[in-house]
Design a protein around this motif. Structure first.
Motif, PDB file in Angstrom:
ATOM      1  N   ASN A 189      45.028  30.138  50.188  1.00 57.48           N
ATOM      2  CA  ASN A 189      44.514  30.901  49.057  1.00 57.48           C
ATOM      3  C   ASN A 189      45.366  30.558  47.838  1.00 57.48           C
ATOM      4  O   ASN A 189      46.212  29.644  47.890  1.00 57.48           O
ATOM      5  N   THR A 231      40.612  28.928  49.120  1.00 54.65           N
ATOM      6  CA  THR A 231      39.782  30.135  49.056  1.00 54.65           C
ATOM      7  C   THR A 231      40.174  30.964  47.839  1.00 54.65           C
ATOM      8  O   THR A 231      41.349  31.149  47.549  1.00 54.65           O
ATOM      9  N   ASN A 232      39.162  31.479  47.153  1.00 57.07           N
ATOM     10  CA  ASN A 232      39.383  32.169  45.883  1.00 57.07           C
ATOM     11  C   ASN A 232      38.629  33.494  45.825  1.00 57.07           C
ATOM     12  O   ASN A 232      38.033  33.852  44.812  1.00 57.07           O
ATOM     13  N   GLY A 233      38.631  34.201  46.958  1.00 55.15           N
ATOM     14  CA  GLY A 233      38.052  35.534  47.010  1.00 55.15           C
ATOM     15  C   GLY A 233      36.592  35.562  46.608  1.00 55.15           C
ATOM     16  O   GLY A 233      35.773  34.746  47.063  1.00 55.15           O
ATOM     17  N   SER A 237      35.178  29.197  46.843  1.00 52.80           N
ATOM     18  CA  SER A 237      36.268  28.302  47.223  1.00 52.80           C
ATOM     19  C   SER A 237      36.176  27.014  46.425  1.00 52.80           C
ATOM     20  O   SER A 237      35.159  26.711  45.803  1.00 52.80           O
ATOM     21  N   GLY A 263      40.157  35.586  55.432  1.00 53.38           N
ATOM     22  CA  GLY A 263      40.714  34.236  55.453  1.00 53.38           C
ATOM     23  C   GLY A 263      40.766  33.658  56.850  1.00 53.38           C
ATOM     24  O   GLY A 263      40.512  32.461  57.052  1.00 53.38           O
TER      25      GLY A 263
END
Length: 325
Positions: A189, A231-233, A237, A263
């Motif tokens: 992340n 990963t970017n919430g 992504s 995640g």
């Protein structure tokens, strides 16, 4: 996909008890809030990834370390029920099973503190003595809730055996650069990507822009030579590889309830998709649906989807051999 498919995934990682406290908001320094609701369940990134991967159709073997306590007994019962091979799990007499304390607020954000316990006793020698678990697999998943020497040895063995190695560099911590020589893909992340690159804190002015996140993912690929799915919430992504960086749109959840475990499910799903032949971008799209499913439910293990609960478009039905050899 109505053909016989057999895929084996080895997971070298963590198991722990997750003690989750739900509260309207996080307490400030020195503050006590009294509206908490406590639940206790299975946790640990490695075990979560193993369950997620198994429910998507893989045969899964797990290497971790637990104590000789009630939590360990519950863990072995979980793995038996899920059909996960736990025959190589270490039982450590002098330490408790890892415990994670998780606070989740009304915005579904979480804060986690971990007491590693038995996990600190997992060594590179333990991994070497169980190398067949890795060498017989199609893919290997490794996280950083175990000692770095054990994680490094696992990916080294996997790489030497030609096994697809997927590295989840979580929780965020510095790692020796040589570990990336043995890794095919990783799923950090934002904070974990920054830790690997030696960057601290967030971007000035608040959350980073999409272009800044893409630049970060690409910098991570260039630095390590590893395919990256950052990963970017809620923003999805970023895939970064030799073709550059591309944004993979999120799969919107029906409801946002709890981000704990998102995640882990993403990493497990990405691994299965890659083993099934998806390219990196498609694998990220498939993993996004799994992550969206997880954040719409409370607790980690109960929220991890079986393949039949997902869309046929991204997760078509497969026939699977269930025997181990």
């Amino acid at each position: 996909m109505n053909k016989e498919v057999r895929m084996r995934v080895a997971v070298v990682g963590s198991y722990g008890v997750g003690e989750t406290m739900r509260t309207k908001r996080f307490p400030g320094p020195g503050e006590t809030v009294t509206d908490g609701i406590l639940s206790v369940g299975h946790g640990g990134k490695g075990s979560n990834q193993a369950v997620a991967t198994r429910r998507l159709g893989a045969e899964v073997s797990l290497l971790t370390a637990v104590g000789q306590d009630a939590a360990a007994a519950a863990a072995f019962d979980l793995w038996r029920r899920e059909g996960i091979d736990s025959s190589q799990v270490l039982e450590i007499e002098e330490a408790n099973t890892m415990t994670g304390m998780i606070i989740v607020d009304d915005e579904a954000e979480n804060r986690i503190v971990i007491a590693p316990g038995a996990l600190d006793h997992l060594t590179a020698a333990d991994v070497r003595s169980r190398s067949e678990l890795i060498e017989s697999a199609d893919a290997l998943i490794v996280c950083l809730e175990i000692p770095i020497d054990a994680a490094s040895e696992a990916v080294r063995i996997g790489h030497a055996a030609g096994v697809l190695t997927v590295f989840n560099p979580a929780p965020a911590r510095p790692v020796p650069h040589e570990i990336f020589d043995f890794i095919d893909a990783m799923t950090p992340n934002l904070s974990e990507a920054r830790a690997i690159l030696g960057k601290d804190g967030s971007e000035p002015g608040g959350d980073p822009t999409s272009s800044a996140v893409s630049e970060l993912a690409l910098a991570l690929h260039v630095r390590t030579g590893v395919d990256v799915v950052l990963t970017n919430g809620a923003d999805g992504s970023i895939v970064a590889d030799s073709q550059g960086a591309r944004v993979v749109a999120p799969h919107p959840p029906v409801e946002l309830v709890d981000t704990t475990g998102a995640g882990d499910s993403f990493t497990g799903a990405l691994t299965v998709a890659l083993v099934e032949g998806s390219d990196l971008e498609t694998a990220a799209e498939r993993a996004a649906e799994v992550g969206a499913f997880v954040v719409g439910r409370h607790e980690v293990v109960p929220s991890l989807p079986h393949r039949s609960e997902l869309s046929d478009l991204l997760w078509p039905t497969m026939s699977r051999s269930s025997s181990h050899s």
